[in-house]
Enzyme design. Structure first.
Site, PDB file in Angstrom:
ATOM      1  CB  SER A 126     -24.239  43.773 -14.725  1.00 50.83           C
ATOM      2  OG  SER A 126     -24.094  44.573 -15.873  1.00 50.83           O
ATOM      3  CE1 TYR A 150     -25.624  39.341 -17.819  1.00 47.70           C
ATOM      4  CE2 TYR A 150     -25.600  41.695 -18.295  1.00 47.70           C
ATOM      5  CZ  TYR A 150     -25.066  40.601 -17.650  1.00 47.70           C
ATOM      6  OH  TYR A 150     -23.971  40.765 -16.823  1.00 47.70           O
ATOM      7  CE  LYS A 154     -25.403  39.324 -14.071  1.00 45.24           C
ATOM      8  NZ  LYS A 154     -24.632  38.325 -13.282  1.00 45.24           N
TER       9      LYS A 154
END
Length: 339
Positions: A126, A150, A154
């Site tokens: 991302s 989040y 990643k």
């Protein structure tokens, strides 16, 4: 040679569209998905759109025994790894769940791949790994930082894959850093299907436009942008899916470790999106300006020259097309797959 691909999270929004593009290119697919945030119906639609079959296993990638059984039976050549929790705001309040699901799940997957000598993987990363520090347009070499759990999952997985590539030259790894996927399949039968209240912008906008929700909440109107609202690089999900086909071709040639941004290279504000959707639906869309949301940044859009040069890929659909396809999906499936 890569013929059979395992797609984790293949019933989800990006995964399902990628399955369509891969099947259209002749690849064989094995999909694993726990269906926690997706629907089996999407797999039926994929097969209908492509006239091709998919082998599906409803499992969680953290279940090592079941994953090993699949590798034993299916003889996988490569993996595209989408599976994971992805709601930015939710991760702030449930960090343990995000680390356990995203990071631990990936470690289990990689351990099984190593055991079965399947060392070709594309990872769904991302643009959030760039945080709020990178100058725009953002290059792949920009410093990484994170503002939310989040994004940190990643980043941790990226580092894990980088270390893996350094430890064993037989691994071929492509990390794809997505910017903001929106849109839907042009048929109108495959699109983003949020469970409950949408957490992404476009499904919220289309549900307000259709009268299902009262108004769009625009988080932050005091950013240093042209209209005060956040600016993002929105990319059509079909363009994004085709980027994975290009990445598989890169793997087949022996990619070693490669990292690419997938975006359009252009920034659009939240109000740009609302204005564009108003033009598509033919009436005003109600919105309210509210306080900034935790973890959001002002501006993010990609430098996509590396993907164009090395993957021979670029985004083709403009913002109007993204909105048109999103609206077609909303009109044909107002309640998503569970109608």
């Amino acid at each position: 040679m890569i013929k059979k691909i395992l797609v984790t999270g293949g019933a989800g929004f990006i995964g399902s569209h990628t399955c369509v593009e891969l099947l259209n290119q002749g690849y064989e697919l094995v999909v694993v998905d726990n269906l926690q945030h997706s629907s089996f119906k999407s797999l039926e639609v994929i097969q209908s759109l492509t006239s091709r079959s998919i082998c599906f296993y409803q499992i969680d990638i953290r279940d090592q025994d079941q994953l090993e059984a699949i590798f034993e039976h299916e003889h996988i050549d490569a993996v595209i790894h989408f599976a994971g929790l992805k709601v930015v705001s939710e991760s702030i309040y449930a960090p343990l769940e995000y680390y356990e699901n995203n990071v631990s799940g990936t470690i289990t997957l990689l351990e099984v791949m190593k055991k079965f000598a399947c060392k070709n993987i594309i990872f769904s990363s991302s643009a959030s790994v760039y945080g709020d520090l990178a100058a725009v347009p953002i290059l792949e070499s920009a410093p990484r930082s994170t503002t939310v759990p989040y994004a940190r999952t990643k980043l941790i997985i990226e580092d894990l894959l980088i270390d893996l590539a350094r430890s064993d030259a037989k691994w071929n790894i492509v990390i794809l850093r997505y910017f903001n996927p929106i849109g839907a399949h042009p048929s109108g039968d495959l699109g983003e299907d949020p469970k409950g209240l949408p957490t992404n912008l476009l499904p919220y906008v289309t549900q307000v436009a259709s009268g299902q929700l009262k108004e769009v909440q625009v988080f932050g109107a005091d950013y240093k942008t042209k209209d005060g609202t956040g600016v993002r690089d929105y990319i059509h999900v079909v363009d994004l899916a085709r980027g994975h086909v290009a990445a598989i071709q890169k793997l087949a040639k022996g990619s070693r470790l490669s990292i690419y941004n997938l975006g359009t290279g252009k920034g659009s504000s939240v109000l740009d999106i609302i204005t564009e959707m108003e033009a598509v639906v033919g009436h005003p869309i109600a919105y309210q300006l509210v306080e900034r949301r935790a973890g959001d940044i002002a501006v993010s859009y990609a430098d996509v020259s590396k993907a164009k040069a090395e993957l021979h890929w670029q985004a083709n659909f403009d913002l109007r097309r993204m909105c048109e396809d999103s609206w077609r999906w909303q009109c044909r499936h107002p309640l998503g797959f569970e109608e």
